[in-house]
Design an enzyme around this catalytic site. Structure first.
Site, PDB file in Angstrom:
ATOM      1  N   GLU A   1     -19.036 -94.135  45.256  1.00  0.00           N
ATOM      2  CA  GLU A   1     -20.072 -94.041  44.350  1.00  0.00           C
ATOM      3  C   GLU A   1     -20.817 -94.306  42.765  1.00  0.00           C
ATOM      4  OE1 GLU A   1     -23.902 -91.322  44.271  1.00  0.00           O
ATOM      5  OE2 GLU A   1     -21.807 -89.981  44.638  1.00  0.00           O
ATOM      6  N   ASP A   2     -18.964 -94.230  42.256  1.00  0.00           N
ATOM      7  CA  ASP A   2     -19.618 -94.233  40.812  1.00  0.00           C
ATOM      8  C   ASP A   2     -18.453 -95.137  40.205  1.00  0.00           C
ATOM      9  OD1 ASP A   2     -21.753 -92.393  40.977  1.00  0.00           O
ATOM     10  OD2 ASP A   2     -20.327 -90.430  40.468  1.00  0.00           O
TER      11      ASP A   2
END
Length: 715
Positions: free
Chosen positions: A84-85
């Site tokens: 996600e990051d």
């Protein structure tokens, strides 16, 4: 009782030491590889606190180690945010760490990048993905819980609005999931931290009073522990006695539920007795009841009837020394381990496998959630029912054959019926509880024997949704009602099509055999004829749209559609005949209306209603007296407006009401106001004002309709 303070930062060596405490022969190479990769891809990233981002995955991994999870799960904890990051792809993760860890990380990853405009839909879809991943591997939710726990531990760095949003979500979804999985310490911490941010004034007041109470009762706690330990030892039972104070949030909930003040909460003290065998649990219970008077109605045997989250203990409340009311829990060391670790205590570390069939059967709530997410298309509805299904309080009831059914508090015979089988629920018409007939909205109580009465003619109705409590019952009822509504819509759609096709010389049966009909389905993107008919019945598309695509254009020129017609058939003008007339589109005059005509340039006589605003701008010398000649069989376009309460199936009900009078709909438009009112505009073909009044009267009888009237303009 836990009071929460910020800890020193977790180091990777701390995680290794924790894992070694329960798995001394563990191979740490995988864990070290995950740590190094996480440090590399998160390098330069910081949290809102200004701390390095790597602190977060380390904290998550430590929580998982405290839960005594296996190495792939803890490794996934270290990597849980990389998809996600960071720029890491699923394929890269899979190549580096294998499919097992990649799937765990993907199951935890949020779907915030998906294009949902409504935050509630995004939230619901996140849970939906999480539930599906849980069904494949329960470790996904354990990682997600660990992630959420550390996030709420550091929630103070968010803006107030964001803090409250995360805290509310934690209280409604994550704490109940932790409870359902039997991880009580995590559930308590999640609840207390969320409570602290949602209502800091109430939290601080209860926290302060509990600290004072705990300090005041310390000697009392030690005295009770000593009495219990000695008395049990006299009877040959070796036991560990623990004394504790109730949690802030559980005290707050009790105050709110009973409408009482803190000083009126009398059972703030709780003791735990841990023994070596199940037999000793019951012996200890007898000894405690001989020492102190038990409070009637406060004994619960969760050993004979375990909770769905595996929890087992004996619960009793007694009047202890000096008249002090106190709760006592009695359990074995194995039961204690399950109560602390929940489902994690059942994990197969050595084999690397998940729960076996018998254990998976015990978490039936997860199966039910999986079923409902497959059956509910509406994401917001899924989120609503998910919250209901995570409701923690249960009642234990029995079938006539003695089988135990665990249902949420407030459950009714409807919930019981669907817990047995869908068909039992769908054909339920009544119930007997302990041999007596009860209504279907009767709230079941623990220990009752329930018998369901069925009939092939009985079916669910929408009122059942008012008192059905379980997600299974609500989902099955909704599914039945939707199928029923769709069947009605299909029949209505077929009737409307058949009627309209007859007007152009076609038959629905013949049309369905032709190649053009298959092309029609493709054109409107329908998979089957039933889907097309249902769309017409629900008012999603009009019959005119469908017929317009398949009938020859020349057959669609209907009697009364031409705006220029022979005067002699409709209008009489001062005894003159055979003059060219046309009917004004601004007011659409209808036989029965008071009308007036005026001379136009090149278009003969223009016919208007006498109250038409456009007539006022015409010089009086151009006026011509006109009147209707009587019934003529022509159809005239008329615009009507229907105001109603917005509800599902409204357009279909209105369309059905119009078609029942044999009236054709030319156009339809629907909009909704900010206040939730539906505005429905129709252009219909009417022969005269009497027919129009009958139609409006018919429409006013449709459920939820506030007003039905003729209008001059389309919108």
């Amino acid at each position: 009782m836990r009071f929460f303070k910020r800890r020193n930062f977790v180091r990777f060596t701390d995680i290794k030491e924790e894992v070694a405490s329960y798995s001394p022969d563990a191979d740490f190479s995988l864990l070290e590889k995950a740590y190094v990769f996480s440090a590399k891809v998160h390098k330069g990233q910081t949290r809102l606190s200004g701390e390095p981002y790597l602190i977060h995955p380390l904290e998550v991994a430590m929580i998982l180690a405290k839960l005594r999870m296996d190495l792939p799960t803890i490794s996934a904890g270290l990597l849980h945010d990389v998809l996600e990051d960071t720029l890491t792809s699923f394929q890269e993760l899979k190549e580096l760490f294998g499919e097992e860890i990649a799937n765990l990380v993907d199951g935890v990853t949020k779907i915030s990048k998906l294009p949902f405009s409504d935050p509630k839909i995004t939230q619901a879809e996140t849970y939906r993905k999480m539930i599906m991943a849980m069904a494949k591997d329960i470790r996904v939710i354990l990682i997600k819980l660990a992630d959420r726990l550390h996030n709420v531990r550091t929630l103070e760095y968010h803006e107030e609005e964001k803090r409250k949003l995360i805290a509310k979500e934690t209280l409604e979804i994550y704490a109940p999931i932790a409870h359902r999985l039997g991880i009580e310490w995590m559930k308590n911490e999640l609840e207390n931290l969320a409570f602290q941010h949602l209502d800091p004034v109430a939290y601080n007041e209860i926290y302060r009073k509990l600290r004072h109470f705990e300090k005041e009762k310390q000697k009392y706690i030690e005295e009770v522990k000593k009495i219990l330990k000695n008395k049990l030892k006299e009877n040959g039972i070796e036991a560990e006695i623990q004394g504790r104070i109730k949690e802030p949030y559980s005290v707050y909930e009790k105050m709110k539920r009973l409408g009482i003040d803190f000083e009126q909460v009398y059972d703030l003290l709780a003791f735990r007795v841990i023994v070596n065998s199940e037999q000793e649990c019951y012996q200890a219970l007898g000894i405690i009841h001989s020492l102190w008077t038990p409070v009637p109605g406060r004994f619960k045997d969760y050993i004979a009837l375990p909770k769905p989250n595996f929890y087992q203990s004996l619960h009793t409340t007694v009047i202890g020394p000096y008249g002090e009311r106190m709760e006592v829990q009695i359990r074995t060391w194995e039961m204690h381990k399950v109560a602390e670790e929940g489902i994690a205590a059942h994990w197969k570390y050595k084999t690397g496998k998940g729960l076996d069939e018998e254990e998976a059967e015990k978490i039936g709530w997860l199966r039910q959630i999986l079923e409902l997410q497959q059956e509910l298309e509406d994401s917001k509805e899924f989120l609503h029912i998910l919250k209901i299904d995570l409701y923690p309080d249960e009642v234990y009831v029995f079938t006539p054959k003695g089988e135990v059914k665990v249902l949420p508090k407030g459950a009714t015979p409807i919930d019981f019926a669907y817990s047995i089988h869908t068909e039992i629920g769908n054909h339920c018409y009544g119930a007997r509880v302990n041999g007596k007939l009860v209504p279907l909205d009767y709230e079941l109580k623990s220990g009752e024997i329930v018998e369901i009465l069925t009939s092939p003619k009985a079916h669910p109705n929408r009122d059942w949704l008012k008192f059905a409590r379980t997600s299974r019952a609500r989902t099955k009822i909704l599914k039945f009602l939707r199928e029923q509504e769709k069947n009605h819509a299909i029949i209505l759609g077929q009737e409307l099509c058949e009627k309209e096709l007859k007007k152009v010389g076609l038959s629905l049966g013949e049309l369905q055999k032709k190649e053009e009909f298959k092309k029609l389905l493709e054109l409107f993107n329908f998979k089957s004829p039933d889907d097309l008919f249902a769309a017409i019945g629900f008012g999603k598309i009009t019959v005119s749209q469908v017929v317009g695509k398949i009938a020859p254009q020349e057959t669609l020129v209907r009697k009364g559609k031409s705006r220029k017609i022979n005067l002699g058939t409709l209008i009489k003008i001062n005894g003159m005949e055979n003059l060219l007339v046309h009917f004004a589109k601004c007011c659409n005059p209808l036989p029965g209306d008071e009308v007036i005509g005026f001379v136009t340039r090149g278009h003969g006589i223009s016919i208007h209603t006498s109250d038409c605003p456009n007539v006022l701008s015409v010089p009086p010398e151009r006026y011509v007296e006109v009147e209707w000649k009587g019934e003529n069989g022509f159809l005239f376009p008329v615009k009507i407006k229907v105001q109603a309460e917005d509800r599902k199936g409204l357009l279909a009900a209105l369309s059905n009401s119009i078609s029942q009078m044999g009236i054709n709909i030319l156009k339809a438009h629907v909009s909704t106001t900010k206040s939730g009112e539906a505005l429905n505009f129709f252009e219909v073909e009417i022969s005269n004002t009497k027919q129009l009044e009958k139609l409006l009267s018919h429409l006013r009888k449709v459920k939820g309709v506030k007003k039905a009237e003729r209008v001059k303009k389309w919108i």
